[in-house]
Design an enzyme around this catalytic site. Structure first.
Site, PDB file in Angstrom:
ATOM      1  N   LYS A 294       0.821  -1.211   0.000  1.00 16.09           N
ATOM      2  CA  LYS A 294       0.000   0.000   0.000  1.00 16.09           C
ATOM      3  C   LYS A 294       0.854   1.261   0.000  1.00 16.09           C
ATOM      4  CE  LYS A 294      -3.158  -2.812   2.565  1.00 16.09           C
ATOM      5  NZ  LYS A 294      -3.445  -3.341   3.910  1.00 16.09           N
TER       6      LYS A 294
ATOM      7  N   ARG B 262      -4.110  -7.816  13.660  1.00 15.48           N
ATOM      8  CA  ARG B 262      -3.309  -6.825  14.396  1.00 15.48           C
ATOM      9  C   ARG B 262      -3.798  -5.432  14.018  1.00 15.48           C
ATOM     10  NH1 ARG B 262      -0.758  -4.983   9.783  1.00 15.48           N
ATOM     11  NH2 ARG B 262      -0.126  -6.602   8.320  1.00 15.48           N
TER      12      ARG B 262
HETATM   13  P1  ADP Z   1      -0.542  -3.123   6.353  1.00 15.93           P
HETATM   14  O1  ADP Z   1      -1.794  -3.281   5.647  1.00 15.93           O
HETATM   15  O2  ADP Z   1      -0.698  -2.883   7.822  1.00 15.93           O
HETATM   16  O3  ADP Z   1       0.422  -2.240   5.679  1.00 15.93           O
HETATM   17  P2  ADP Z   1       1.378  -5.048   5.647  1.00 15.93           P
HETATM   18  O4  ADP Z   1       1.067  -6.464   5.294  1.00 15.93           O
HETATM   19  O5  ADP Z   1       1.867  -4.141   4.588  1.00 15.93           O
HETATM   20  O6  ADP Z   1       0.052  -4.549   6.288  1.00 15.93           O
HETATM   21  O7  ADP Z   1       2.387  -5.090   6.844  1.00 15.93           O
HETATM   22  C1  ADP Z   1       2.520  -4.158   7.890  1.00 15.93           C
HETATM   23  C2  ADP Z   1       3.939  -4.079   8.316  1.00 15.93           C
HETATM   24  O8  ADP Z   1       4.465  -5.343   8.581  1.00 15.93           O
HETATM   25  C3  ADP Z   1       4.794  -3.454   7.270  1.00 15.93           C
HETATM   26  O9  ADP Z   1       5.792  -2.732   7.919  1.00 15.93           O
HETATM   27  C4  ADP Z   1       5.348  -4.687   6.547  1.00 15.93           C
HETATM   28  O10 ADP Z   1       6.573  -4.370   5.949  1.00 15.93           O
HETATM   29  C5  ADP Z   1       5.484  -5.656   7.679  1.00 15.93           C
HETATM   30  N1  ADP Z   1       5.275  -7.061   7.305  1.00 15.93           N
HETATM   31  C6  ADP Z   1       4.112  -7.734   7.294  1.00 15.93           C
HETATM   32  N2  ADP Z   1       4.281  -9.018   6.993  1.00 15.93           N
HETATM   33  C7  ADP Z   1       5.595  -9.185   6.790  1.00 15.93           C
HETATM   34  C8  ADP Z   1       6.409 -10.304   6.449  1.00 15.93           C
HETATM   35  N3  ADP Z   1       5.901 -11.518   6.289  1.00 15.93           N
HETATM   36  N4  ADP Z   1       7.714 -10.078   6.306  1.00 15.93           N
HETATM   37  C9  ADP Z   1       8.236  -8.870   6.507  1.00 15.93           C
HETATM   38  N5  ADP Z   1       7.527  -7.783   6.848  1.00 15.93           N
HETATM   39  C10 ADP Z   1       6.231  -7.927   6.993  1.00 15.93           C
HETATM   40 MG    MG Z   2      -2.695  -7.995   2.801  1.00 21.50          MG
END
Ligand code: ADP
Ligand code: MG
Ligand code: ADP
Length: 448
Positions: free
Chosen positions: A238, A293
């Site tokens: 995003k 979360r």
């Molecule tokens: P959001 O919708 O909250 O942005 P994301 O899936 O993009 O959800 O993840 C939120 C945070 O967690 C971001 O900082 C992302 O880089 C990190 N993150 C989530 N899943 C992972 C993963 N499997 N490995 C590394 N970073 C992750």
């Molecule tokens: Mg997603």
């Protein structure tokens, strides 16, 4: 029980965000930081702060043993995991439970169920929730993948069951390409997420991403806090989010909210969660995953509801019921968030850590900036490149776009490359203004 002291198992803007709420509601805080984060803002504003270990995240922010030990030693009643790091790690929840520390989030079982995206799909199918056409469970072999793909028709997407952060996905356009992409995806999944499990979905062309913010409590209450449109993405991550989505009618919205609530009622979910959907060009929607979360983009929901979602997480974790009803949650105005990253859009969006020489943050009516940086701060090269989130609120979408442009224009951040100018181009693009963009807009338009 009432929570009096929280250890924040995170860094960056979300650690600062959590500490702010704690201060306002009279809860004490403990910040942890890695060696390189000794100058990070979160550790100065917490009541206590302690170095948790060296820079490597497995030795610091992901070090379950050290974090739980410290929480007990410093007599914390609870741990807030933020997002990223240990926020979706069921082992961490288990260890908190074993040690009598409240984990601010769902139960270990709920987290495990949703963290396995293929299992989550299976559960959704059982609950009658629409999922993207695809595999019934984890792909057993290349042959199995071939069969599923033939059934749903190309293009398809191979996705890592334990994937996240926009990583671990491959688009497959034809049967010839499938075997090699399958192998690549499975070894990448193993290396990045510790499991080679893959599942398959039909690749939806140029979709919109619309998600619903939900909360459940121990008393069976399940409420939604509206939707967020996160269709402006780069490489499945995003970039800009807005609430409410301008893309759907009120009728579709009601149906989407009902579906999202069916999901959390179906699993008795406790805590904050986000149900993510994609919409195809005919506005059919499909569940893609649930994040168990608080999310990066939660502030836009706070702006339109006037509610503090971190406070609500803490109240629910304390064992209290959600203190209001669905009809008390009113949506007012429009909110947009731009993720400000330390990266160079002119060089393939390469991360650009370094020292912030000077900083002027935007302000004024309806402008919020959630960050952990300050003038003179050096962004370490080891962690996420997001340095803050610029959030604007206004009565209408049009006014909100104008306010966002004004705020981006006001922002000065010297010493490192950022995507501020890129954001200006995005929010002033015809596609965004006319709401005709989709998740592949940036890749198509900016060749990236
Ligand atoms: P959001 O919708 O909250 O942005 P994301 O899936 O993009 O959800 O993840 C939120 C945070 O967690 C971001 O900082 C992302 O880089 C990190 N993150 C989530 N899943 C992972 C993963 N499997 N490995 C590394 N970073 C992750
Ligand atoms: Mg997603
Ligand atoms: P993550 O766990 O990394 O957040 P998601 O399953 O939520 O992964 O997907 C992230 C993004 O990838 C979506 O917002 C969307 O842009 C794209 N995507 C995921 N699944 C599909 C699909 N089946 N078809 C088209 N795009 C998809």
């Amino acid at each position: 029980m009432s929570i009096k002291k929280i250890l924040i198992a995170n860094r960056g803007d979300i650690a600062v965000r959590i500490i702010r709420t704690c201060k306002e509601i009279g809860v004490k805080t403990v910040a942890i930081y890695s060696e390189i984060d000794k100058d990070s803002l979160h550790r100065f504003i917490a009541d206590e702060s302690i170095c948790i270990g060296p820079n490597n995240i497995s030795k610091s922010y992901n070090n379950i043993d050290n974090i739980v030990y410290l929480a007990k030693k410093l007599k914390c009643d609870a741990i807030h995991p933020g997002f990223g790091f240990l926020s979706e790690n069921p082992k961490f929840v288990e260890r908190c439970d074993e040690n009598g520390i409240i984990f601010i989030g769902p139960t270990m079982e709920q987290m495990s169920l949703m963290g396995d995206k293929s299992r989550a799909r299976e559960t959704m199918m059982k609950l009658g929730i629409p999922v993207v056409p695809g595999s019934k469970s984890v792909l057993k072999s290349k042959e199995d993948a071939m069969e599923v793909a033939d059934g749903i028709g190309y293009p398809v997407m191979i996705k890592a069951s334990n994937g996240g952060g926009g990583k671990g996905m491959r688009i497959v356009y034809s049967a010839e390409d499938l075997p090699s992409l399958y192998d690549m995806a499975s070894s990448e999944a193993l290396a990045s997420f510790g499991s080679s499990d893959l599942y398959m979905e039909k690749f939806i062309e140029n979709p919109r991403h619309i998600e619903v913010q939900v909360f459940g409590d121990k008393f069976g209450n399940a409420l939604h806090f509206g939707d967020r449109d996160c269709s402006m993405q780069r490489r499945n991550q995003k970039v800009i989010e807005e609430s409410l989505s301008p893309y759907i009618t009120d009728e579709q919205r009601e149906s989407l909210y009902k579906t999202a609530l069916d999901v959390i009622k179906g699993i008795g979910y406790i805590g904050a969660g986000t149900i993510e959907f994609i919409f195809d060009k005919d506005k059919n929607y499909y569940f893609i995953e649930m994040n168990t979360r608080i999310q990066v983009e939660h502030p836009i929901s706070e702006m339109i509801t006037g509610l503090d979602l971190i406070k609500l997480q803490i109240e629910i974790a304390s064992g209290r019921p959600i203190p209001f009803a669905q009809e008390d949650i009113q949506f007012r105005g429009h909110a947009i968030e731009c993720r400000i990253n330390a990266e160079n859009p002119d060089n393939g969006f390469a991360p650009c850590p370094g020292k912030i020489e000077s900083l002027n943050l935007p302000g004024g009516f309806g402008v919020r900036f959630d960050t952990f940086v300050y003038a003179g701060y050096t962004i370490p090269p080891l962690y996420d490149s997001m340095i803050g989130k610029l959030i604007c609120w206004a009565d209408t979408r049009e006014e909100c776009i104008n306010r966002m442009y004004r705020a981006l224009d006001e922002m000065i951040l010297e010493g490192i490359y950022t995507n501020i100018e890129f954001h200006k181009a995005l929010i002033s693009s015809d596609a965004f203004i006319n709401d005709t963009h989709h998740t592949k807009f940036i890749e198509n338009e900016f060749n990236n």
